[in-house]
Design an enzyme around this catalytic site. Structure first.
Site, PDB file in Angstrom:
ATOM      1  N   LYS A 214      16.689  10.063  33.214  1.00 57.79           N
ATOM      2  CA  LYS A 214      17.950  10.178  32.453  1.00 57.79           C
ATOM      3  C   LYS A 214      19.066  10.831  33.254  1.00 57.79           C
ATOM      4  CE  LYS A 214      16.363   9.221  27.896  1.00 57.79           C
ATOM      5  NZ  LYS A 214      15.906   9.653  26.587  1.00 57.79           N
ATOM      6  N   ARG A 249       7.403  10.133  27.301  1.00 53.11           N
ATOM      7  CA  ARG A 249       7.807   8.719  27.376  1.00 53.11           C
ATOM      8  C   ARG A 249       8.399   8.503  28.767  1.00 53.11           C
ATOM      9  NH1 ARG A 249      12.358   5.638  26.785  1.00 53.11           N
ATOM     10  NH2 ARG A 249      12.091   3.629  25.758  1.00 53.11           N
TER      11      ARG A 249
HETATM   12  N1  HH2 Z   1      15.046   7.064  25.223  1.00 53.37           N
HETATM   13  C1  HH2 Z   1      15.436   5.781  25.402  1.00 53.37           C
HETATM   14  C2  HH2 Z   1      14.957   4.775  24.545  1.00 53.37           C
HETATM   15  N2  HH2 Z   1      14.085   5.053  23.539  1.00 53.37           N
HETATM   16  N3  HH2 Z   1      12.777   6.630  22.363  1.00 53.37           N
HETATM   17  C3  HH2 Z   1      12.376   7.894  22.169  1.00 53.37           C
HETATM   18  N4  HH2 Z   1      11.514   8.202  21.189  1.00 53.37           N
HETATM   19  N5  HH2 Z   1      12.832   8.935  22.960  1.00 53.37           N
HETATM   20  C4  HH2 Z   1      13.710   8.716  23.977  1.00 53.37           C
HETATM   21  O1  HH2 Z   1      14.113   9.694  24.659  1.00 53.37           O
HETATM   22  C5  HH2 Z   1      14.168   7.373  24.210  1.00 53.37           C
HETATM   23  C6  HH2 Z   1      13.674   6.339  23.363  1.00 53.37           C
HETATM   24  C7  HH2 Z   1      16.373   5.433  26.514  1.00 53.37           C
HETATM   25  O2  HH2 Z   1      15.680   5.097  27.682  1.00 53.37           O
HETATM   26  P1  HH2 Z   1      15.345   3.598  28.167  1.00 53.37           P
HETATM   27  O3  HH2 Z   1      14.481   2.876  27.202  1.00 53.37           O
HETATM   28  O4  HH2 Z   1      14.782   3.675  29.536  1.00 53.37           O
HETATM   29  O5  HH2 Z   1      16.766   2.912  28.318  1.00 53.37           O
HETATM   30  P2  HH2 Z   1      17.609   1.896  27.432  1.00 53.37           P
HETATM   31  O6  HH2 Z   1      17.880   2.531  26.113  1.00 53.37           O
HETATM   32  O7  HH2 Z   1      18.866   1.680  28.252  1.00 53.37           O
HETATM   33  O8  HH2 Z   1      16.787   0.637  27.277  1.00 53.37           O
END
Ligand code: HH2
Length: 270
Positions: A214, A249
């Site tokens: 992040k 995660r």
């Molecule tokens: N962060 C993201 C997405 N889903 N779910 C939970 N429970 N906690 C988190 O911190 C979280 C989440 C964002 O990360 P990522 O999936 O890598 O990116 P994007 O939203 O751009 O797909």
């Protein structure tokens, strides 16, 4: 629903089936490739694979329900039939419902079950639910978020939503909570939430944290490319475990699993 291991933290591997996720968008040509990647995450030690079809990065616009379904359902179905425990990362009740039908066992809702239809889907299923705190929506969440006391506000929201889900019949052991690092938080809000993470576990549910790659990590280290923030992600993940997190995660499953093994062996030695 899924049972957490009693003797070690759990790892949730991230599988983004999106063209635009912040660190790994557009990685797969089709659902078969995505499912193969999901299986490789499980083989590397992920306890759960979190499948998402909508980026929730700051500024992202909502994806229509049909498109989100088209992206995620075949992947969920394929992974579940290979015996991989699947979590569905969605804010939409219809997508969650269809994913559960396809074999998902966890609903990961970054909007924290604010939608009453999502609460109903959870209540009518046996699924584990991950309630995440987000201030606003991805479209606007980083435009001047403000908290008097970020930990109190996040705790209040998570406890309130957990009460709501419990009152609708979701068993206590099926509820996880997540402070939502980077979701409507300023840099210092993220740091305070992590430093005071133990206060969030005092609500009485397993705490899941997503710090992997992040942007607050890049702000600290100076690394502008999310994919290259592996060391940063591992350091922050272990810090979260030290502060009581039960589930991490992460994008980089193998490296995280190795780091957790070392951390645990050191904790348990002597
Ligand atoms: N962060 C993201 C997405 N889903 N779910 C939970 N429970 N906690 C988190 O911190 C979280 C989440 C964002 O990360 P990522 O999936 O890598 O990116 P994007 O939203 O751009 O797909």
């Amino acid at each position: 629903m899924i049972r957490l291991p009693a003797d070690r933290p759990a790892v949730m591997g991230i599988l983004n089936v999106t063209p635009d996720s912040f660190s790994d968008g557009g990685a797969f040509a089709d659902w078969r490739e995505a499912a193969d990647y999901g299986r490789s995450l499980a083989a590397a030690g992920a306890d759960i694979v979190d499948v998402g079809g909508e980026s929730t990065r700051p500024g992202a616009v909502e994806v229509p329900v049909e498109e989100e379904m088209r992206r995620v359902i075949p992947v969920v179905s394929e992974l579940a039939s290979s015996g991989v425990p699947v979590s569905i990362d969605t804010r939409k009740a219809t997508v969650a419902e269809e994913a559960l039908r396809a074999g998902a066992v966890v609903i990961n809702d970054v909007s924290g079950f604010r939608d009453p239809d999502m609460v109903s889907v959870a209540a009518e299923s046996q699924a584990t639910v991950c309630i995440m705190h987000m201030k606003g929506e991805p479209r606007n969440m980083q435009s001047a978020p403000f908290y008097k006391d970020v930990v109190e506000e996040v705790k209040g929201f998570l406890a309130g939503q957990a009460d709501l889900l419990s009152s609708r019949g979701v068993p206590h052991e099926n509820i996880w909570v997540d402070p939502g690092i980077g979701f409507g938080k300023r840099h210092d809000d993220n740091l305070v939430l992590l430093r005071r993470l133990e206060e969030i576990s005092l609500i009485g549910f397993p705490v899941l944290v997503g710090v992997s790659r992040k942007s607050f990590l890049g702000t600290i280290s100076g690394e502008p490319t999310p994919r290259l923030r592996l060391g940063e992600s591992i350091a922050a993940g272990l810090y979260c475990l030290q502060r009581g997190a039960r589930i991490l995660r992460v994008h980089d499953v193998a490296a995280t699993v190795g780091a957790i093994r070392v951390w645990q062996a050191l904790q348990n030695s002597g």
